[in-house]
Scaffold this motif. Sequence first.
Motif, short mmCIF file in Angstrom:
data_model
loop_
_atom_site.label_atom_id
_atom_site.label_comp_id
_atom_site.label_asym_id
_atom_site.label_seq_id
_atom_site.Cartn_x
_atom_site.Cartn_y
_atom_site.Cartn_z
N CYS A 27 0.81 -1.21 0.00
CA CYS A 27 0.00 0.00 0.00
C CYS A 27 0.85 1.26 0.00
CB CYS A 27 -0.92 -0.01 1.22
SG CYS A 27 -2.01 -1.43 1.27
N THR A 55 -6.67 -3.95 -9.75
CA THR A 55 -6.62 -2.49 -9.70
C THR A 55 -5.43 -2.06 -10.55
OG1 THR A 55 -7.62 -2.42 -7.51
CG2 THR A 55 -6.41 -0.46 -8.22
N GLY A 58 -4.82 2.84 -8.84
CA GLY A 58 -5.73 3.07 -7.72
C GLY A 58 -5.34 4.22 -6.83
N SER A 59 -6.31 4.65 -6.05
CA SER A 59 -6.06 5.74 -5.11
C SER A 59 -5.19 5.27 -3.96
CB SER A 59 -7.38 6.31 -4.60
OG SER A 59 -8.12 5.32 -3.92
N LEU A 60 -5.55 4.16 -3.36
CA LEU A 60 -4.82 3.69 -2.19
C LEU A 60 -3.55 2.95 -2.57
CD1 LEU A 60 -7.86 2.55 -0.06
CD2 LEU A 60 -6.56 4.66 0.11
N GLU A 68 -9.82 6.14 -10.56
CA GLU A 68 -9.25 4.84 -10.31
C GLU A 68 -9.63 3.97 -11.51
OE1 GLU A 68 -8.68 3.55 -6.23
OE2 GLU A 68 -10.00 1.87 -6.70
N PRO A 154 -11.41 6.51 -2.76
CA PRO A 154 -11.87 5.12 -2.88
C PRO A 154 -13.39 5.05 -2.84
CG PRO A 154 -11.03 5.52 -0.67
CD PRO A 154 -10.79 6.78 -1.46
N PRO A 175 -14.26 0.31 3.60
CA PRO A 175 -13.68 0.28 2.27
C PRO A 175 -14.12 -0.96 1.50
CG PRO A 175 -12.05 -0.39 3.88
CD PRO A 175 -13.27 0.03 4.64
N TRP A 178 -11.18 -4.57 -2.41
CA TRP A 178 -9.80 -4.40 -2.88
C TRP A 178 -9.08 -3.24 -2.21
CZ3 TRP A 178 -13.65 -5.70 -6.40
CH2 TRP A 178 -14.42 -4.65 -6.90
N ASP A 179 -9.75 -2.48 -1.38
CA ASP A 179 -9.12 -1.38 -0.65
C ASP A 179 -8.91 -1.71 0.84
OD1 ASP A 179 -8.98 0.31 -2.85
OD2 ASP A 179 -10.97 1.15 -2.47
N CYS A 182 -5.52 -1.47 2.63
CA CYS A 182 -4.83 -0.18 2.63
C CYS A 182 -5.60 0.94 3.33
CB CYS A 182 -4.55 0.25 1.19
SG CYS A 182 -3.53 -0.91 0.28
#
Length: 193
Positions: A27, A55, A58-60, A68, A154, A175, A178-179, A182
Amino acid sequence: MAGPSSLTIFFFFSLLFFSEISEASKCSLKGLPIVRNISELPQDNYGRGGLAHTTVAGSLLHGLKEVEVWLQTFAPGSGTPIHRHSCEEVFVVLKGSGTLYLAPSSHEKFPGKPQEFSIFANSTFHIPVNDAHQVRNTNEHEDLQVLVTISRPPVKVFIYEDWFMPHTAAKLKYPYFWDEECLEVESPPKDEL
């Protein structure tokens, strides 16, 4: 010279140490290359049979602030749950075919009976903010693969059991799967409808 048992212990602790570093850095935004091979990015089904999710940006995972991008493949008969989210979403169908279900009255007390749209390779479609929808691979013989771009990551997802479930009863997932590794959230954000 170290004996086999000492060498084994050394390698075990080395692997443990490096796996902890790689998990912690999964992450991390530092050290990510600008150009990446998509086949080397992590892929998982996150407990959803028939899904392969990657992903791409992605943001995270990668530090994006405004958008994203995901690559998702749905096996025949699989798809997303009925859901909505407080972001825009654009799909590009790379291969296969399926059906988009989109509720035209999503801003009433419940989503309501959805409209059905055929989707196919080289087609594209977008989902407006907070419109309940579902994407399904209705092709019995081929995977459905889509490239998805969302805004405002996210993503906060509200999941419905059916099209007539009230918005107030929809289950918030944040979240999203997939987030989760992180982002840790102490209290869920307010529904934006």
